[in-house]
Design an enzyme around this catalytic site. Sequence first.
Site, PDB file in Angstrom:
ATOM      1  N   GLU A   1       8.352  19.425 -24.728  1.00  0.00           N
ATOM      2  CA  GLU A   1       7.127  18.676 -24.374  1.00  0.00           C
ATOM      3  C   GLU A   1       6.055  19.583 -23.797  1.00  0.00           C
ATOM      4  OE1 GLU A   1       6.340  16.179 -25.551  1.00  0.00           O
ATOM      5  OE2 GLU A   1       8.378  15.773 -26.227  1.00  0.00           O
TER       6      GLU A   1
HETATM    7  C1  FAD Z   1      16.642  20.700 -27.531  1.00  0.00           C
HETATM    8  C2  FAD Z   1      15.227  20.678 -28.009  1.00  0.00           C
HETATM    9  C3  FAD Z   1      14.648  19.456 -28.357  1.00  0.00           C
HETATM   10  C4  FAD Z   1      13.334  19.424 -28.854  1.00  0.00           C
HETATM   11  N1  FAD Z   1      12.795  18.229 -29.280  1.00  0.00           N
HETATM   12  C5  FAD Z   1      11.621  18.244 -29.966  1.00  0.00           C
HETATM   13  C6  FAD Z   1      11.134  17.072 -30.629  1.00  0.00           C
HETATM   14  O1  FAD Z   1      11.726  15.989 -30.542  1.00  0.00           O
HETATM   15  N2  FAD Z   1      10.006  17.169 -31.376  1.00  0.00           N
HETATM   16  C7  FAD Z   1       9.319  18.332 -31.502  1.00  0.00           C
HETATM   17  O2  FAD Z   1       8.314  18.366 -32.197  1.00  0.00           O
HETATM   18  N3  FAD Z   1       9.736  19.466 -30.864  1.00  0.00           N
HETATM   19  C8  FAD Z   1      10.865  19.442 -30.113  1.00  0.00           C
HETATM   20  N4  FAD Z   1      11.316  20.587 -29.498  1.00  0.00           N
HETATM   21  C9  FAD Z   1      10.508  21.802 -29.572  1.00  0.00           C
HETATM   22  C10 FAD Z   1       9.869  22.169 -28.226  1.00  0.00           C
HETATM   23  O3  FAD Z   1       8.862  21.258 -27.894  1.00  0.00           O
HETATM   24  C11 FAD Z   1       9.377  23.619 -28.354  1.00  0.00           C
HETATM   25  O4  FAD Z   1      10.536  24.431 -28.353  1.00  0.00           O
HETATM   26  C12 FAD Z   1       8.432  24.027 -27.249  1.00  0.00           C
HETATM   27  O5  FAD Z   1       7.210  23.327 -27.367  1.00  0.00           O
HETATM   28  C13 FAD Z   1       8.135  25.524 -27.249  1.00  0.00           C
HETATM   29  O6  FAD Z   1       7.861  25.996 -28.528  1.00  0.00           O
HETATM   30  P1  FAD Z   1       8.660  27.274 -29.100  1.00  0.00           P
HETATM   31  O7  FAD Z   1      10.095  27.012 -28.880  1.00  0.00           O
HETATM   32  O8  FAD Z   1       8.205  27.559 -30.456  1.00  0.00           O
HETATM   33  O9  FAD Z   1       8.248  28.443 -28.139  1.00  0.00           O
HETATM   34  P2  FAD Z   1       6.875  29.385 -28.242  1.00  0.00           P
HETATM   35  O10 FAD Z   1       5.754  28.472 -28.489  1.00  0.00           O
HETATM   36  O11 FAD Z   1       7.183  30.422 -29.266  1.00  0.00           O
HETATM   37  O12 FAD Z   1       6.839  29.955 -26.830  1.00  0.00           O
HETATM   38  C14 FAD Z   1       7.640  31.066 -26.386  1.00  0.00           C
HETATM   39  C15 FAD Z   1       7.226  31.433 -24.962  1.00  0.00           C
HETATM   40  O13 FAD Z   1       5.858  31.853 -24.937  1.00  0.00           O
HETATM   41  C16 FAD Z   1       5.105  31.082 -24.027  1.00  0.00           C
HETATM   42  N5  FAD Z   1       3.790  30.829 -24.592  1.00  0.00           N
HETATM   43  C17 FAD Z   1       3.488  30.422 -25.849  1.00  0.00           C
HETATM   44  N6  FAD Z   1       2.170  30.279 -25.992  1.00  0.00           N
HETATM   45  C18 FAD Z   1       1.614  30.576 -24.815  1.00  0.00           C
HETATM   46  C19 FAD Z   1       0.271  30.581 -24.325  1.00  0.00           C
HETATM   47  N7  FAD Z   1      -0.765  30.228 -25.073  1.00  0.00           N
HETATM   48  N8  FAD Z   1       0.071  30.949 -23.028  1.00  0.00           N
HETATM   49  C20 FAD Z   1       1.126  31.284 -22.235  1.00  0.00           C
HETATM   50  N9  FAD Z   1       2.392  31.290 -22.643  1.00  0.00           N
HETATM   51  C21 FAD Z   1       2.642  30.932 -23.911  1.00  0.00           C
HETATM   52  C22 FAD Z   1       5.892  29.783 -23.858  1.00  0.00           C
HETATM   53  O14 FAD Z   1       5.605  29.158 -22.624  1.00  0.00           O
HETATM   54  C23 FAD Z   1       7.325  30.278 -23.975  1.00  0.00           C
HETATM   55  O15 FAD Z   1       7.779  30.751 -22.744  1.00  0.00           O
HETATM   56  C24 FAD Z   1      12.598  20.630 -28.944  1.00  0.00           C
HETATM   57  C25 FAD Z   1      13.183  21.842 -28.559  1.00  0.00           C
HETATM   58  C26 FAD Z   1      14.467  21.869 -28.113  1.00  0.00           C
HETATM   59  C27 FAD Z   1      15.076  23.197 -27.769  1.00  0.00           C
END
Ligand code: FAD
Length: 594
Positions: free
Chosen positions: A443
């Site tokens: 989220e």
């Molecule tokens: C168990 C689980 C359930 C989930 N359920 C859903 C769901 O129902 N629907 C759905 O759509 N998604 C879902 N997700 C996805 C989840 O919302 C994302 O994993 C999350 O938003 C982060 O995206 P990412 O994993 O690609 O990390 P990234 O976006 O690649 O981020 C990696 C790191 O970089 C940091 N970062 C990235 N961009 C910036 C920025 N601009 N400024 C500062 N820091 C930054 C982040 O804070 C993080 O620490 C789920 C994930 C998991 C693991």
Amino acid sequence: MPHYQPPLRDMHFVLDELLDLNAELAQLPAHAGLDATTVHQVLEEGGKFAAERLFPLNQTGDREGCHYDAATRSVTTPRGFRDAYQQYVAAGWPSLACDPAYGGQGLPVVLNNAFYEMLNAANQAWTMYPGLSHGAYECLHAHGSEAQKQLYLPRLVSGEWTGTMCLTEAHCGTDLGLLRTRAEPQPDGSYRLTGNKIFISAGEHDMAANIVHLVLARLPDAPSGTRGISLFVVPKFLPDAQGEPGERNAIGCGAIEHKMGIHGNATCQINLDGAKGWLIGEPHRGLNAMFVMMNAARLGVGMQSLGLTEVAYQNALAYARERAQGRSLSGTKASSAPADPIIVHPDVRRMLMTARAYAEGGRAFTSYVALMIDRELNHPDDSVRREAADEVALLTPIVKAFLTDNAWIATSEALQVFGGHGYIAEWGMEQYVRDARINMIYEGTNTIQSLDLLGRKVLMDQGEKLRRFGEKIRHFIVAQSADPAMAEFITPLADLAEKLVKLTAEIGGKAAADPEEMGAAAVPYLRVAGHLVYAYFFARMAKLSLTRAAGGDPFYQAKLATARFYFARLLPETAMLIRQARSGAASLMAMDFS
Ligand SMILES: Cc1cc2nc3c(=O)[nH]c(=O)nc-3n(C[C@H](O)[C@H](O)[C@H](O)COP(=O)(O)OP(=O)(O)OC[C@H]3O[C@@H](n4cnc5c(N)ncnc54)[C@H](O)[C@@H]3O)c2cc1C
């Protein structure tokens, strides 16, 4: 074996005494007929369902996890999950806070919120299935066409069908502007969607007859970035002329993830192979519509963490009363036993009190925010509705990030109370820590919440929303200034309020010259803001307890003890956080990682 007791007494205190729910509801025509007694009855019944039906499935669901069958692309949830869901539906729980026009019971959000705390405490993984459905309901209710509402809402409200939110793709998490799933318009007004989503919670399961996926995708003429994203409703089974699940749609689960916690919830790869869907709202305005669901989910994630904090606290407390090790520093307390219970040791008490304070502070804060949502939705006065909406916007990132960070601390401290036994699966404590960890990530990660708070909610409107919330705190401080018994709470509250105003101005000035300064300060800034909010609610709870403790009810003495602990032991963290926030971007940006 862990246990769970719904914290009904504290819920009543927060709703009736702190927030004066009866008076609040009387101002909202939609809820004017509802009184505290009915609210108590609903919570009592809801608590029974959580504790007796869901809680026994928490550890077993964690151990068993979900099963994926590649041949049928189907997911079987852990034993007992499906039956519990059917019982939940039969009892009408999904419809609690839904619109009566679509079969809902029309009860307030603040009540639903308290109910969800108990569901999450009992079983977070299970609760995500109905939780996401409720978010999909809210999104369609706000942005769906009349035909979409008539078709989907009654079935989501009854719980017959469940919902999902499909945003994330492998290359696109935080930065939704990168998403690639495509939607091709069809002559009949529908769309064909093609793409691959990952990490979709509750994306496939055996609990309901149909799954309503809300999917973000791009139209062929979409501008790049976040301005070119549209929202679609894509059902697993296409509804037939009677609205019953008909032909299988070309959307399906390609695999489920093996992960750290919430094993009972299916985290799915969802493939769209020309799946049929329908546009929700305006083309290219999908993110705007999805924000309804995302905001609901952010509050929902805060409630997940509140539930985990409470249940971890309850179990650590029970253990600390029983486990005998060593003697009290001030002399033997259990002379007939070979050792004293560990609850005599100051540091064990620190760990217990940390979890307790984060649970009680979080309950007061989230109940307040939920009540502001009720005002926003139902107050007859336009200006009151707008003011409530602004507060909800300001406080939502704090609910999401502060509560989830605190639950990580609280569940870990509660595990530590068990010593080595906390690390052993049988006691259930390590599951709470694992389950709590995801709440800081999905989220919108807590970093993103912090950037939203500081960048969008505070600096972008020149601190106006913060100033107005600060006015409430100031009024309270002024009203208490003549009461010497309140000085121990009011003095640090006023001090922190002043420091936050100064800190905001300082960061605002630095960020105008160098935007990295905002990114460098955001995370400690959010924690300082979170502490200001908790200090305000603990001071208000202390005020009530000071006047009522004289009646002899130990509840108020305990509340005062928790408030005093909070001010003495948790709030001082702000001194360090403010120094961190002020230290600027230079030390973060200096390293050449190459
Ligand atoms: C168990 C689980 C359930 C989930 N359920 C859903 C769901 O129902 N629907 C759905 O759509 N998604 C879902 N997700 C996805 C989840 O919302 C994302 O994993 C999350 O938003 C982060 O995206 P990412 O994993 O690609 O990390 P990234 O976006 O690649 O981020 C990696 C790191 O970089 C940091 N970062 C990235 N961009 C910036 C920025 N601009 N400024 C500062 N820091 C930054 C982040 O804070 C993080 O620490 C789920 C994930 C998991 C693991």
